[in-house]
Design a protein around this motif. Sequence first.
Motif, PDB file in Angstrom:
ATOM      1  N   THR A  63       0.854  -1.258  -0.184  1.00 36.78           N
ATOM      2  CA  THR A  63      -0.078   0.175  -0.125  1.00 36.78           C
ATOM      3  C   THR A  63       0.784   1.300  -0.106  1.00 36.78           C
ATOM      4  OG1 THR A  63      -1.961   0.984   0.962  1.00 36.78           O
ATOM      5  CG2 THR A  63      -0.232   0.294   2.471  1.00 36.78           C
ATOM      6  N   ALA A  80      -1.587   5.450   4.552  1.00 41.76           N
ATOM      7  CA  ALA A  80      -2.676   4.566   4.668  1.00 41.76           C
ATOM      8  C   ALA A  80      -3.524   4.157   5.768  1.00 41.76           C
ATOM      9  CB  ALA A  80      -2.211   3.279   4.308  1.00 41.76           C
ATOM     10  N   GLY A 115      -2.516  -4.042   3.465  1.00 41.84           N
ATOM     11  CA  GLY A 115      -1.875  -2.968   4.034  1.00 41.84           C
ATOM     12  C   GLY A 115      -0.530  -3.049   4.760  1.00 41.84           C
TER      13      GLY A 115
END
Length: 286
Positions: free
Chosen positions: A108, A112, A178
């Motif tokens: 990611t 984030a 993520g």
Amino acid sequence: MRLVTVDDRLALQHDGRAVDVAGASEGRFDSDPMAAFERWAEFTAWARTYVPEPGTGEQVTADRLGPPVPRPRQVFAVALNYPPHAAEAGYQPPEDPLVFTKFPTCVTGPDAVVELPGEKVDWEVELVAVIGEGGHRIPQEKAWTHVAGLTVGQDLSERAVQTQGTPPQFSLGKSFPGFGPTGPALVTLDEFTDPGDLEISGTVSGTVVQRSRTKEMIFSVPVLIARISAVCPLLPGDLIFTGTPAGVGNRMTPPRYLTPGDELVSRIEGIGEIRTRFSPSGGVRP
């Protein structure tokens, strides 16, 4: 040269402004960031001679930046690559690189929000080397020439999942959505006085938890490239997470894991910083 991904499009950073590559090159190069790695020598030759008119491009906020390499085909990572981290984990420094993988879907960007899949999510700030020209059995002395640039990364880890099984297998516990924040830019090697000696640090909700220099790595970037490529051909755009310094949460007394509302800030000299915030989730599934 600094490359960023803005709204999923490749851009050059000039004087703090992002210049869209497809527009600036009049279509010679694609807007897809991954396309540049397939023509890396040609792309960099053009980019280094491109001089934008004053005011070209736009100021970009962090929330519009994506990972500099959004879809790598291979993501390698290295365990226990700083002596103090090996010591805090209870191990002697390894004689050979301890290499595992993070699956590419975990990658990611630099700003984030990551859902916490369990109660033992830990941080690991890392220098990430990005491969430009790929190769098999790359000699150590030529390894830097295969590096497109460097970026900041976090090897986030759910320690309960990482250590499941006998023997444990790391990759799933390090590959939740993520769990591979990267950015804010890919910085080419000519931007550094010494790409092998950069300050690296990280904070959790304002508290410094990690600080070192990349010259302290047991296995340098060239050594890692030579060792990994001796087995796996490296491909343009591949990522190598090079290991983390001491100061991870599961080795604290008592252990400290990431919780909802925490903000993780990871910095590397000459590259910049990435920020990751954490939200609750439904928990780890077996």
